[in-house]
Design an enzyme around this catalytic site. Structure first.
Site, short mmCIF file in Angstrom:
data_model
loop_
_atom_site.label_atom_id
_atom_site.label_comp_id
_atom_site.label_asym_id
_atom_site.label_seq_id
_atom_site.Cartn_x
_atom_site.Cartn_y
_atom_site.Cartn_z
N CYS A 1 1.18 32.71 -43.49
CA CYS A 1 1.73 31.57 -43.59
C CYS A 1 3.09 31.07 -42.83
CB CYS A 1 2.24 30.93 -45.01
SG CYS A 1 3.34 31.68 -45.87
N CYS A 26 6.24 30.16 -43.65
CA CYS A 26 7.20 30.66 -44.48
C CYS A 26 7.49 32.27 -44.37
CB CYS A 26 7.45 30.16 -45.93
SG CYS A 26 6.31 30.65 -46.93
#
Length: 143
Positions: A50, A52
Site C-alpha cells: 500500500c 502508506c
C-alpha cells in the site's frame, strides 16, 4: 500491461527497500518461529504494497535505526505475499488486530508494543520514526 508482472515488480521493490535497510525477510512459519525465539529485542516490520507502506512505513523503518538505542534483531514479514509467515508472526501479537503496514516490538519473543497502521497512515515518516525511537528508548539497549 500484464497485471501480475506489474505487481511482481512492485512487490520486489518493496522487499528490496526493507532488506536494504537491514531487515531480514522471514518467508516461512519456521523462519518466524526461529527469529522470535532469539533472546533480546526484535523489531518486526509488517510490510505491504500500500501507499502508506512505501511512502511512510518503509522509510521510517530505515531511518529509525539511526539512534543510539535500537533492537537487537530486525526482521520483516510481507502481508499478502508470505501469508503463512505473516499469520505465524501475527499469532505472537496478542491483543492487537491484524494491521499492515505496522511494526511490532518483541522482547524474548513476547510482544511489548506495536505501531499500527492507524498510527502510520496519514502521518509523515518523521512522526513514525519518533514513535519507533520512543519505544527503542524505553525497551532497547544502546548498541
Amino acid at each position: 500491461m500484464n497485471f501480475n508482472f506489474f505487481m511482481n515488480d512492485v512487490v520486489n521493490q518493496a522487499r528490496q527497500e526493507i532488506v536494504s535497510a537491514g531487515y531480514k525477510e522471514l518467508k516461512s512459519p519456521t523462519e518466524v518461529e526461529e527469529a522470535f525465539a532469539q533472546k533480546g529485542t526484535t523489531l518486526v516490520m509488517i510490510n505491504s504494497v500500500c501507499g502508506c507502506a512505501g511512502g511512510v512505513a518503509r522509510p521510517a523503518a530505515a531511518h529509525a535505526l539511526h539512534y543510539d538505542k535500537r533492537p537487537d534483531h530486525l526482521v520483516t514479514v510481507f502481508a499478502g505475499q508470505d501469508k503463512e509467515a505473516t499469520e505465524t508472526a501475527r499469532s505472537y501479537f496478542t491483543g492487537y488486530p491484524p494491521s499492515s503496514p505496522s511494526f511490532a516490538l518483541l522482547k524474548d519473543g513476547k510482544i511489548i508494543t506495536m505501531v499500527e497502521r492507524h498510527q502510520i497512515e496519514g502521518f509523515d515518516p518523521a512522526s513514525v520514526v519518533a514513535k519507533l525511537q520512543n519505544e527503542f528508548e524505553k525497551h532497547c539497549e544502546e548498541l
